[in-house]
Design a protein around this motif. Structure first.
Motif, short mmCIF file in Angstrom:
data_model
loop_
_atom_site.label_atom_id
_atom_site.label_comp_id
_atom_site.label_asym_id
_atom_site.label_seq_id
_atom_site.Cartn_x
_atom_site.Cartn_y
_atom_site.Cartn_z
N HIS A 179 54.09 44.99 50.18
CA HIS A 179 53.39 45.56 49.03
C HIS A 179 53.91 46.95 48.69
N GLY A 180 55.23 47.10 48.66
CA GLY A 180 55.79 48.39 48.31
C GLY A 180 57.10 48.66 48.99
N TRP A 181 57.35 49.93 49.21
CA TRP A 181 58.62 50.38 49.78
C TRP A 181 58.34 51.47 50.80
N ARG A 182 59.16 51.53 51.83
CA ARG A 182 59.11 52.61 52.81
C ARG A 182 60.37 53.44 52.62
N VAL A 183 60.17 54.74 52.43
CA VAL A 183 61.28 55.68 52.24
C VAL A 183 61.31 56.60 53.45
N ARG A 184 62.46 56.65 54.13
CA ARG A 184 62.65 57.54 55.28
C ARG A 184 63.46 58.74 54.83
N LEU A 185 63.08 59.91 55.31
CA LEU A 185 63.75 61.14 54.91
C LEU A 185 64.10 61.99 56.11
N VAL A 186 65.20 62.72 56.01
CA VAL A 186 65.53 63.76 56.99
C VAL A 186 65.21 65.09 56.32
N LEU A 187 64.66 66.01 57.10
CA LEU A 187 64.16 67.27 56.58
C LEU A 187 64.82 68.44 57.27
N SER B 277 67.10 58.98 53.86
CA SER B 277 67.98 58.37 54.85
C SER B 277 67.91 56.85 54.80
N GLY B 278 66.92 56.32 54.13
CA GLY B 278 66.83 54.87 54.01
C GLY B 278 65.63 54.44 53.20
N VAL B 279 65.73 53.28 52.60
CA VAL B 279 64.64 52.67 51.84
C VAL B 279 64.57 51.21 52.26
N SER B 280 63.36 50.74 52.55
CA SER B 280 63.21 49.33 52.91
C SER B 280 62.02 48.74 52.18
N ALA B 281 62.13 47.45 51.88
CA ALA B 281 61.07 46.74 51.19
C ALA B 281 59.97 46.38 52.16
N LEU B 282 58.74 46.46 51.69
CA LEU B 282 57.57 46.02 52.43
C LEU B 282 56.90 44.91 51.60
#
Length: 184
Positions: A112-120, A105-110
Motif C-alpha cells: 500500500h505504498g512505497w518505502r524510501v530509504r535515505l542517507v543523512l 539510497s533506495g525505493v521499494s514497493a509495498l
C-alpha cells in the motif's frame, strides 16, 4: 506535495533540498536547553566547559539532529517517517555553520505504498562530518502520482533500471493499466 495533493516519488540517488543553519550561537544553545530540558552546563557555561578540558561550550548533538530532522519534515509529513537514526561524529562548536542533507539510497514497493530509504549527513563550513545517519519514510500509495501510483517518475526510473526491480516495474505497469481502465 503538489497543489493536487500528490507526492512526486524520488529517484535513487536524488538529493533532497539541503537545510543550512548557523552560525550556531550561544543563544541557540540556551534556547535549546530550555526547550529540551537538557541543562548540561558543558553546553552553556564556559567556565564549566574549560574545567572539562574544552576551549568553549559546544552544541548539543541532539540540536544538530533536530536540524537534520527538519530536512525530512520539510519534505514529508512527520507521520510518514518510520525510522530515523544517527551517529554523532564530531563536536559542533559555537559559530559553526551547518549543512544538513539527505540523499535517497533506495525505493521499494509495498502493498500500500512505497518505502524510501535515505542517507543523512550534517557537515560544517569546513566539510567536517558532524552527524551521519539513515532514515526510512513510508509514502502511502494514495499520495503518489495522479492515479494513486507513481506515474511519471516511476516509469522513467523503471526504464533506466536503477530504481525498481523488474517485478516492481511489472507491478507498476499492471496497476497503471488498471487505473487507466485497460484491465489487468
Amino acid at each position: 506535495m503538489s497543489a493536487t495533493g500528490t507526492f512526486p516519488l524520488p529517484a535513487a540517488d536524488q538529493a533532497l533540498p539541503e537545510l543550512a543553519v548557523g552560525p550556531v550561537s550561544r543563544l541557540d544553545l540556551a534556547l535549546y536547553c530550555g526547550a529540551s530540558g537538557d541543562h548540561n552546563p558543558i553546553h552553556v557555561d564556559i567556565d564549566f566547559a574549560r574545567r572539562a578540558g574544552m576551549e568553549d561550550v559546544f552544541a548539543h548533538g541532539m540540536l544538530s539532529m533536530a536540524y537534520l530532522g527538519r530536512v525530512l519534515t520539510d519534505w514529508v509529513p512527520q507521520s510518514w517517517i518510520e525510522d530515523y537514526a544517527v551517529r554523532f561524529s564530531a563536536i559542533t562548536p559555537v559559530g559553526a555553520r551547518l549543512r544538513c542533507s539527505a540523499r535517497v539510497s533506495g525505493v521499494s514497493a509495498l502493498d500500500h505504498g512505497w518505502r524510501v530509504r535515505l542517507v543523512l549527513a550534517v557537515l560544517d563550513q569546513n566539510d567536517e562530518l558532524k552527524i551521519k545517519g539513515e532514515a526510512t519514510v513510508r509514502v502511502p500509495a494514495m499520495k503518489v502520482g495522479t492515479a494513486g501510483w507513481a506515474t511519471t517518475n516511476c516509469s522513467a526510473a523503471a526504464g533506466r533500471g536503477t530504481l525498481y526491480s523488474s517485478q516492481t516495474a511489472s507491478i507498476f505497469r499492471t496497476r497503471s493499466m488498471i487505473s487507466a481502465g485497460a484491465g489487468a
